[in-house]
Design a protein around this motif. Sequence first.
Motif, PDB file in Angstrom:
ATOM      1  N   UNK A 146       3.422  14.834 -12.501  1.00  0.00           N
ATOM      2  CA  UNK A 146       3.052  14.267 -13.784  1.00  0.00           C
ATOM      3  C   UNK A 146       3.868  13.052 -14.153  1.00  0.00           C
ATOM      4  N   UNK A 147       4.804  12.657 -13.284  1.00  0.00           N
ATOM      5  CA  UNK A 147       5.605  11.445 -13.468  1.00  0.00           C
ATOM      6  C   UNK A 147       5.408  10.575 -12.229  1.00  0.00           C
ATOM      7  N   UNK A 148       4.889   9.353 -12.371  1.00  0.00           N
ATOM      8  CA  UNK A 148       4.687   8.510 -11.197  1.00  0.00           C
ATOM      9  C   UNK A 148       6.013   7.970 -10.671  1.00  0.00           C
ATOM     10  N   UNK A 149       6.437   8.499  -9.560  1.00  0.00           N
ATOM     11  CA  UNK A 149       7.707   8.084  -8.973  1.00  0.00           C
ATOM     12  C   UNK A 149       7.512   7.928  -7.480  1.00  0.00           C
ATOM     13  N   UNK A 150       8.325   7.054  -6.890  1.00  0.00           N
ATOM     14  CA  UNK A 150       8.258   6.803  -5.453  1.00  0.00           C
ATOM     15  C   UNK A 150       9.655   6.524  -4.937  1.00  0.00           C
ATOM     16  N   UNK A 151      10.011   7.164  -3.853  1.00  0.00           N
ATOM     17  CA  UNK A 151      11.354   7.008  -3.282  1.00  0.00           C
ATOM     18  C   UNK A 151      11.627   5.541  -2.966  1.00  0.00           C
ATOM     19  N   UNK A 152      12.795   5.083  -3.409  1.00  0.00           N
ATOM     20  CA  UNK A 152      13.205   3.718  -3.122  1.00  0.00           C
ATOM     21  C   UNK A 152      12.528   2.656  -3.969  1.00  0.00           C
ATOM     22  N   UNK A 153      11.732   3.075  -4.953  1.00  0.00           N
ATOM     23  CA  UNK A 153      11.020   2.130  -5.812  1.00  0.00           C
ATOM     24  C   UNK A 153      11.522   2.241  -7.250  1.00  0.00           C
ATOM     25  N   UNK A 154      11.268   1.239  -8.083  1.00  0.00           N
ATOM     26  CA  UNK A 154      11.753   1.272  -9.465  1.00  0.00           C
ATOM     27  C   UNK A 154      11.203   2.457 -10.251  1.00  0.00           C
ATOM     28  N   UNK A 155      11.998   2.920 -11.200  1.00  0.00           N
ATOM     29  CA  UNK A 155      11.528   3.965 -12.110  1.00  0.00           C
ATOM     30  C   UNK A 155      10.421   3.388 -12.985  1.00  0.00           C
ATOM     31  N   UNK A 156       9.403   4.191 -13.231  1.00  0.00           N
ATOM     32  CA  UNK A 156       8.250   3.765 -14.036  1.00  0.00           C
ATOM     33  C   UNK A 156       8.442   4.305 -15.442  1.00  0.00           C
ATOM     34  N   UNK A 160       0.827  -1.202   0.000  1.00  0.00           N
ATOM     35  CA  UNK A 160       0.000   0.000   0.000  1.00  0.00           C
ATOM     36  C   UNK A 160       0.863   1.255   0.000  1.00  0.00           C
ATOM     37  N   UNK A 161       1.894   1.274   0.796  1.00  0.00           N
ATOM     38  CA  UNK A 161       2.773   2.448   0.843  1.00  0.00           C
ATOM     39  C   UNK A 161       3.363   2.728  -0.539  1.00  0.00           C
ATOM     40  N   UNK A 162       3.743   1.664  -1.249  1.00  0.00           N
ATOM     41  CA  UNK A 162       4.350   1.839  -2.572  1.00  0.00           C
ATOM     42  C   UNK A 162       3.344   2.394  -3.574  1.00  0.00           C
ATOM     43  N   UNK A 163       2.173   1.774  -3.672  1.00  0.00           N
ATOM     44  CA  UNK A 163       1.171   2.247  -4.630  1.00  0.00           C
ATOM     45  C   UNK A 163       0.763   3.683  -4.316  1.00  0.00           C
ATOM     46  N   UNK A 164       0.497   3.947  -3.061  1.00  0.00           N
ATOM     47  CA  UNK A 164       0.104   5.286  -2.604  1.00  0.00           C
ATOM     48  C   UNK A 164       1.160   6.323  -3.007  1.00  0.00           C
ATOM     49  N   UNK A 165       2.430   5.972  -2.841  1.00  0.00           N
ATOM     50  CA  UNK A 165       3.508   6.909  -3.155  1.00  0.00           C
ATOM     51  C   UNK A 165       3.592   7.199  -4.651  1.00  0.00           C
ATOM     52  N   UNK A 166       3.406   6.182  -5.491  1.00  0.00           N
ATOM     53  CA  UNK A 166       3.435   6.413  -6.935  1.00  0.00           C
ATOM     54  C   UNK A 166       2.295   7.349  -7.367  1.00  0.00           C
TER      55      UNK A 166
END
Length: 524
Positions: free
Chosen positions: A477-487, A463-469
């Motif tokens: 305008x770019x879905x990004x999340x700290x510590x997660x893969x680039x989209x 949930x934390x990951x999806x929420x962050x993206x």
Amino acid sequence: MNIRIASLAAILVFGAGLGASQALAADPTVATTSGPVVGESAHGVAAFKGVPFAAPPLGALRWRAPQPPAAWSAPRDTKAYGPDCMQNPFPGDAAPLGVQPAEDCLYMNVWAPEAALKSKTQRPVMVWIYGGGFVNGGSSPAVYAGDRFARDGVVLVSFNYRVGRFGFFAHPALTAVGADGGMLGNYGLMDQIAALKWVRDNIAAFGGDPDNVTVFGESAGGMSVHALLTAPQAKGLFHKAIIQSGGGRPRLLPTLPLTAPAGQRSAEAAGLAFAAKAGVSGTDVAALEALRALPAETVVDGLNMATSNTPTWGGGPMLDGKIMTREPLQAYKAGAWTKMPVMVGATSADGFFFGGSRDQVFAPFGARRAEAEALYDPKGDGDIKVYGWAAAGDRMFIEPARAVSRVMAEQGAPVYQFRFSYVAESMRSQWWGAPHATEIPFVFDTVDARYGGALTQADAAAAKAAHAYWIGFAKSGVPSAAGQPAWPRYEAATDQILDFAAQGPKAEADPLRARLDLVEATTQ
């Protein structure tokens, strides 16, 4: 003795009054264009619920475009949800309504970071549109609470729009009157546009940025986002869009024209069928007055997601010639949409399989049935509930999401496609993939409300990951999340998506490409 008791009582009353006034003084107050509203604060989040954005659509305003609410001058208490819109709640809904539905329902809710509210710092705004097949749904379910978004720096807005026959209804008597400049039929979509105009005019007072608004919705909410992207009336009201399981090709219930020659299917024909069932005949003003006088329960007539396949229901949004002039994918191909960054995707076990035989599952593939069988049931001994559901979900939601992504990307829009495959650990013995709508509590980070004591650390992390993206997209305008893969930005040539998988988000070439190519090739 009595004097001492009286004095003590006076002290207690005074103290209680002082405490109440201090609490009242601490409650956040915002001046809207209609009047001041008083919310409540908790854990750094200011929440305002049940804020009117339009007049109650009652009496003569039933089946009218939303009208401005009556202004007020005294501070209005907005600490509780207003009624969700009138409907027959769907048993077993994963997002059950939190309040009783009513026809007086055009209210919205705002969650804002308390610091942004006080400083009027302009934070990104996200506006949620619920699903429910255009016959069910509301803004009050616990999984739609916006406090987690506000906690993480976003102003979250949700609102109610009319559903069922209150929101999508046509009748020759309405057409003849032609109120609201001929805006007819799609009253629920008109509510959505009115809500976005309210956001434009008021959200800065809540600490939001009216020039950075992201609209996101799921299922019927995702279909609504399609409609808003292609509606001239919504142009300029939002700047980014997220479509969750919103399809894009013609829907399960086809999009009917508002009117058509006698004998052909139309929204007016469905309206006439309902009127006849309700005992109302004719197409004159008297008929319209009789329809507007029907009790709300009579208008509902048991309609919900389980009973929507009826000739007295037009299926939801219609081709009205003003808001909707064609199917979304046709509009996108023609370039008739407001280009902006878009996220679009579906869940891994999306769609609905209503049972049937193997022949029924593979009949839509026509002469290419053997290829379909090899892709969906390669050993020939699979569970029809799995391969039947997979085939249905590909055709209803997953391939249409890819089709929309490809058309938008070809026109230069920044598009990011996703697949939500994560299944809560407590449900893995029951679900072979992530069913329709199961991504919502992960996006809102309200998995605790959905899974309660069965929630695991892995579920919370997903949930934390999806929420962050989602928040990253709203901000930039770019879905990004700290510590997660680039989209990666979507391109048809590479077919890269972000899959929210059991092991965490991962960018990859779509593993369903062969299946989706076949679905595309056999789509009429």
